[in-house]
Design an enzyme around this catalytic site. Sequence first.
Site, short mmCIF file in Angstrom:
data_model
loop_
_atom_site.label_atom_id
_atom_site.label_comp_id
_atom_site.label_asym_id
_atom_site.label_seq_id
_atom_site.Cartn_x
_atom_site.Cartn_y
_atom_site.Cartn_z
N ASP A 94 -2.62 16.83 16.66
CA ASP A 94 -2.50 17.30 18.03
C ASP A 94 -3.44 18.48 18.28
O ASP A 94 -3.38 19.50 17.59
CB ASP A 94 -1.06 17.72 18.30
CG ASP A 94 -0.84 18.14 19.73
OD1 ASP A 94 -1.12 19.32 20.05
OD2 ASP A 94 -0.39 17.31 20.53
N ASP A 154 -9.07 18.71 27.83
CA ASP A 154 -9.00 17.73 28.92
C ASP A 154 -7.99 16.63 28.56
O ASP A 154 -8.36 15.47 28.38
CB ASP A 154 -10.38 17.15 29.24
CG ASP A 154 -10.99 16.42 28.08
OD1 ASP A 154 -10.67 16.74 26.93
OD2 ASP A 154 -11.80 15.50 28.31
#
Length: 284
Positions: free
Chosen positions: A143, A164
Site C-alpha cells: 500500500d 493519485d
Amino acid sequence: MLAYRHAFHAGNHADVLKHLVLARVLRYLGEKDKPYTLVDTHAGAGGYSVEGRYAQKNAEYGSGIARLWDRKDLPEPLAAYVQLVKDFNPDGQLRQYPGSPAVANLLMREADRLRAYELHPTDHRILASYLESRPNTQVADTDGFASLKGELPPPSRRGAVLMDPPYEIKTDYGKVLTALREGLQRFADGVYMIWYPQLQTLESAQLATRLKAAADAAAKKGWLHVRLTVAQPDERGFGMLGSGMFVANPPFTLHDELQECLPYLVEHLGQYDGANFVLEQRAS
C-alpha cells in the site's frame, strides 16, 4: 480498490493535466546536479495500449492526448509533454500511453531514486518488468499510503511524491489528506502532487480546500492548485467533469508554465462551451 484498472482511462484529459504537472516538476528537480527521489504511491502498470480492449471501451484518450498529438501550435511546456508521449511511441503512431512511472523514467537520471507502489497484481507485474533494468528503483506491491512514511525524508533531502488513487472508495480522500499532513511533518521541503477527480460529490468539492489548509500549516514554499473542467454532468448529475492537481511546495516556475498552457487545454480538450480552468497559488 483492486478492481480499478487505469487502462480504461489512459491518455484522457485527466492524464494530460496530471502528467503535464508531473513532467514540469521533474524537469525542475533535474536542473540541479544533486539527485532526487520520486515516490509514486499508486503507480499503475507503467504503460497502456490505446489500441487494447480496455482503452478502446470508451476511447477516453481520443478526447485527451489524441487531440494534442498532431498539433503544431502547442505552448512549449505542453509540447514538451507531448514529445514525451511520442518518445514512448518510437514508430511515430499513438499506440501506447505512458503512465506516471514511464513519464518519470523518461525524465529521471540514473542517480535519481524511483519508488513505485502498485497493489493490483497484474499491473504490479507489468510495472516491475518495465522498470527492472532501471537503477535506483524499487517496485513494491504494498500500500503506497502506508509505505510513504518509510520513504520520507529521502536520503538526498530532495524529492517529490505523487498521489493519485482511484477514489473509487471515499476513504481515499481522507487518506491523501492524512498522507500530505504526515509527509510535510517528516519532509517539509518535499514537493507533494495530489491528483483528484472533479465530481459532483462533497468529498471531491471539499478536498482542495482541506489540502490548502494542510499546506498553509506546514509547507515551506506554499502551494499551487489547478483544476481543468472539460465536461458537464449527465442528466442524472453523474460523470467526471474534469480533474485537479494540488501541489505543495511547487517549483516557482510552475504557475507561469501552467498559465501558458491552460487556455489552450480549455480550447482543445473542452467538451462544452462552459469549459474552464482554475489556477491559484499561495506563497509561504
